[in-house]
Write a protein that holds these residues in place. Structure first.
Motif, mmCIF file in Angstrom:
data_model
loop_
_atom_site.group_PDB
_atom_site.id
_atom_site.type_symbol
_atom_site.label_atom_id
_atom_site.label_comp_id
_atom_site.label_asym_id
_atom_site.label_seq_id
_atom_site.Cartn_x
_atom_site.Cartn_y
_atom_site.Cartn_z
ATOM 1 N N LEU A 58 -2.845 6.956 1.414
ATOM 2 C CA LEU A 58 -3.234 6.758 0.014
ATOM 3 C C LEU A 58 -4.433 7.636 -0.341
ATOM 4 C CD1 LEU A 58 -2.729 5.059 -2.574
ATOM 5 C CD2 LEU A 58 -4.350 3.390 -1.660
ATOM 6 N N LYS A 59 -5.406 7.695 0.548
ATOM 7 C CA LYS A 59 -6.565 8.561 0.315
ATOM 8 C C LYS A 59 -6.149 10.023 0.245
ATOM 9 C CE LYS A 59 -9.927 5.602 2.726
ATOM 10 N NZ LYS A 59 -10.825 5.519 3.909
ATOM 11 N N GLY A 60 -5.277 10.431 1.165
ATOM 12 C CA GLY A 60 -4.831 11.820 1.184
ATOM 13 C C GLY A 60 -4.096 12.209 -0.085
ATOM 14 N N THR A 61 -3.246 11.323 -0.561
ATOM 15 C CA THR A 61 -2.501 11.605 -1.799
ATOM 16 C C THR A 61 -3.449 11.751 -2.980
ATOM 17 O OG1 THR A 61 -0.596 10.364 -0.971
ATOM 18 C CG2 THR A 61 -0.704 10.752 -3.341
ATOM 19 N N LEU A 62 -4.452 10.900 -3.024
ATOM 20 C CA LEU A 62 -5.408 10.959 -4.131
ATOM 21 C C LEU A 62 -6.239 12.241 -4.076
ATOM 22 C CD1 LEU A 62 -6.178 9.246 -6.547
ATOM 23 C CD2 LEU A 62 -7.891 8.107 -5.148
ATOM 24 N N LEU A 63 -6.591 12.668 -2.874
ATOM 25 C CA LEU A 63 -7.349 13.916 -2.732
ATOM 26 C C LEU A 63 -6.520 15.127 -3.156
ATOM 27 C CD1 LEU A 63 -9.155 13.296 0.682
ATOM 28 C CD2 LEU A 63 -10.272 13.663 -1.527
ATOM 29 N N ASP A 64 -5.224 15.060 -2.928
ATOM 30 C CA ASP A 64 -4.338 16.182 -3.275
ATOM 31 C C ASP A 64 -3.871 16.145 -4.723
ATOM 32 O OD1 ASP A 64 -4.539 17.032 -0.673
ATOM 33 O OD2 ASP A 64 -2.698 16.038 -0.010
ATOM 34 N N ILE A 75 0.845 -1.203 0.000
ATOM 35 C CA ILE A 75 0.000 0.000 0.000
ATOM 36 C C ILE A 75 0.878 1.252 0.000
ATOM 37 C CG2 ILE A 75 -1.772 1.288 1.250
ATOM 38 C CD1 ILE A 75 -2.695 -1.376 2.459
ATOM 39 N N ARG A 76 1.934 1.227 0.798
ATOM 40 C CA ARG A 76 2.851 2.376 0.826
ATOM 41 C C ARG A 76 3.500 2.597 -0.536
ATOM 42 N NH1 ARG A 76 4.267 0.155 5.928
ATOM 43 N NH2 ARG A 76 6.114 -0.830 5.016
ATOM 44 N N GLU A 77 3.829 1.518 -1.216
ATOM 45 C CA GLU A 77 4.464 1.656 -2.525
ATOM 46 C C GLU A 77 3.480 2.209 -3.556
ATOM 47 O OE1 GLU A 77 7.354 1.978 -5.119
ATOM 48 O OE2 GLU A 77 7.631 1.358 -3.024
ATOM 49 N N LEU A 78 2.217 1.794 -3.477
ATOM 50 C CA LEU A 78 1.209 2.363 -4.374
ATOM 51 C C LEU A 78 1.043 3.851 -4.098
ATOM 52 C CD1 LEU A 78 -0.966 2.104 -6.530
ATOM 53 C CD2 LEU A 78 -2.571 1.356 -4.746
ATOM 54 N N ASN A 79 1.072 4.225 -2.834
ATOM 55 C CA ASN A 79 0.987 5.642 -2.478
ATOM 56 C C ASN A 79 2.185 6.412 -3.036
ATOM 57 O OD1 ASN A 79 -0.127 7.915 -0.931
ATOM 58 N ND2 ASN A 79 1.709 7.688 0.318
ATOM 59 N N ALA A 80 3.368 5.805 -2.975
ATOM 60 C CA ALA A 80 4.566 6.457 -3.517
ATOM 61 C C ALA A 80 4.439 6.652 -5.028
ATOM 62 C CB ALA A 80 5.802 5.622 -3.189
ATOM 63 N N LYS A 81 3.834 5.697 -5.706
ATOM 64 C CA LYS A 81 3.619 5.835 -7.148
ATOM 65 C C LYS A 81 2.689 7.002 -7.447
ATOM 66 C CE LYS A 81 4.371 1.016 -8.605
ATOM 67 N NZ LYS A 81 5.366 1.324 -9.665
ATOM 68 N N LEU A 82 1.639 7.145 -6.646
ATOM 69 C CA LEU A 82 0.715 8.263 -6.845
ATOM 70 C C LEU A 82 1.397 9.603 -6.561
ATOM 71 C CD1 LEU A 82 -2.591 6.842 -5.308
ATOM 72 C CD2 LEU A 82 -2.209 7.479 -7.692
ATOM 73 N N GLU A 83 2.258 9.623 -5.554
ATOM 74 C CA GLU A 83 2.984 10.864 -5.252
ATOM 75 C C GLU A 83 3.905 11.252 -6.404
ATOM 76 O OE1 GLU A 83 4.882 9.943 -1.583
ATOM 77 O OE2 GLU A 83 3.199 10.657 -0.352
ATOM 78 N N ARG A 84 4.552 10.260 -7.002
ATOM 79 C CA ARG A 84 5.411 10.558 -8.154
ATOM 80 C C ARG A 84 4.587 11.000 -9.355
ATOM 81 N NH1 ARG A 84 8.285 6.001 -6.037
ATOM 82 N NH2 ARG A 84 7.174 4.571 -7.436
ATOM 83 N N LEU A 85 3.370 10.470 -9.440
ATOM 84 C CA LEU A 85 2.494 10.846 -10.547
ATOM 85 C C LEU A 85 2.079 12.315 -10.450
ATOM 86 C CD1 LEU A 85 1.001 9.730 -13.040
ATOM 87 C CD2 LEU A 85 -0.927 9.188 -11.538
ATOM 88 N N GLN A 86 1.987 12.825 -9.226
ATOM 89 C CA GLN A 86 1.635 14.237 -9.040
ATOM 90 C C GLN A 86 2.648 15.168 -9.707
ATOM 91 O OE1 GLN A 86 1.391 14.773 -4.803
ATOM 92 N NE2 GLN A 86 -0.768 14.209 -4.714
ATOM 93 N N GLN A 87 3.886 14.725 -9.779
ATOM 94 C CA GLN A 87 4.957 15.565 -10.302
ATOM 95 C C GLN A 87 5.221 15.329 -11.784
ATOM 96 O OE1 GLN A 87 8.235 14.562 -7.766
ATOM 97 N NE2 GLN A 87 7.123 15.073 -5.888
#
Length: 368
Positions: free
Chosen positions: A303-309, A197-209
């Motif tokens: 993960l939810k927070g990253t998706l909201l942002d 789950i943490r790794e999926l969140n990291a992927k979403l964070e990288r996607l933001q950039q």
């Protein structure tokens, strides 16, 4: 890194010997997960554990007089319930392991397939991160084993050989050990899922950039989340009934031991320190288990927070896709449950205290 994988491979062998899975499974430092097919030959250890569990029950029945006779009614009931619940936990654990064999195997197969598609090692997690997760897990496992061995050592030398207490301890040690092993095996699955789950969140964070291929990758991550949700539900189903009973057994274990501490204190018996030592292992194991569950929950919240942002830049398709993803997270959250009987979180502590105090009050009143 090699040490982590080597130690973890030893633990997998130990869990196999305990009958928790009946198919070949190992984690190779270079090639990753190696999963074999379920065969009758690999079920030998499960069958042996079943025989040991049945034998434990037969011996307790045969030696009933030496275990329970001569005790006050409440004292005999206390010991009887303690042994019976732990023996039932062992039987249900073996039943879950047998009937959930394909479910269990599918979890590891999904991890392997996910790693193959993403060029990682186990699920979404790379080799170095997996090594760190396994190292922490091995350290936790060894801590639990050390605590349990120290308490058993204290019991062995603190209780007179041939006494009723010694006989009860000997008969109880097998189901007691199975119960603790099941907790540690569940802890392993929670730790690995939290890491993914943490790794999926990291992927979403990288996607933001990144501005390239955002829609395609967002859809890909939605599909990955669906796969993780299915794996998480499989874990809940695999450990559902056995862990529900195991948690109940742990609550009962603490309540029973507290009752004996109370009765020994009231009658000013010796060796009360030995009885107090019996209280240590179960809270330690539950503490590690609930901490891992909390880590899992925090990873899901992140993960939810990253998706909201996630910035959508007025892109209608991106806004719609994010809305679908958020709906997916809300409708199908990654929760750790015992087949929805209860959630694994810190609210279990409050329930533990309530159940333990209620039990002690009832038995104290009955003994007067």
């Amino acid at each position: 890194m090699t040490v982590s994988f080597g130690a973890f491979s030893c633990l997998l062998v130990l869990f196999h010997l305990a009958g928790f899975f009946n198919f070949p499974l190992c984690v190779h430092p270079k090639s990753g997960l190696v999963i074999g097919e379920h065969r009758w030959s690999t079920s030998l250890w499960w069958a042996l554990q079943l025989c040991l569990t049945v034998t434990s029950g037969i011996l307790a029945k045969r030696n009933y007089n030496s275990l329970f006779n001569g005790l006050l009614l409440t004292d005999a009931m206390n010991n009887y319930f303690k042994y019976f619940i732990e023996l039932m936990t062992a039987f249900v654990t073996l039943a879950d392991s047998w009937f959930g064999a394909e479910t269990h195997r599918s979890i590891w197969v999904r991890y392997r397939d996910l790693a193959t598609r993403n060029g990682t090692f186990l699920g979404l997690v790379g080799r170095a991160d997996v090594a760190r997760v396994l190292l922490r897990y091995v350290a936790t496992f060894l801590t639990i084993v050390t605590v349990c061995v120290m308490v058993e050592y204290k019991m062995y030398y603190g209780v007179g050989v041939g006494t009723q207490w010694h006989n009860f301890w000997i008969h109880n040690i097998y189901p007691y050990t199975v119960s603790h092993f099941r907790h540690t095996f569940h802890l392993l699955h929670i730790a690995l899922m939290a890491a993914n789950i943490r790794e999926l969140n990291a992927k979403l964070e990288r996607l933001q950039q990144s501005a390239l291929g955002t829609l395609v990758r967002m859809e890909e991550y939605r599909a990955i989340y669906s796969g993780l949700w299915q794996m998480n539900e499989s874990i809940n189903n695999l450990f559902g009934f056995s862990q529900a009973l195991n948690i109940a057994s742990s609550f009962a274990q603490i309540a029973f031991d507290l009752y004996w501490v109370y009765t020994m204190w009231m009658s000013q018996e010796e060796n009360i320190d030995v009885q107090m030592c019996c209280l240590i292992p179960t809270p330690v194991i539950l503490g590690f288990l609930l901490h891992a569950a909390k880590t899992h929950l925090l990873a899901m919240e992140a993960l939810k927070g990253t998706l909201l942002d996630m910035p959508c830049l007025q892109d209608g398709r991106m806004i719609e896709l994010r809305r679908h993803f958020l709906s997916q997270l809300l409708l199908h959250p990654l929760r750790l449950t015992a087949r929805k009987i209860f959630d694994f979180d810190y609210t279990l502590i409050r329930k533990l205290v309530t159940v333990s105090l209620t039990y002690i009050i009832i038995f104290v009143e009955m003994s007067h």
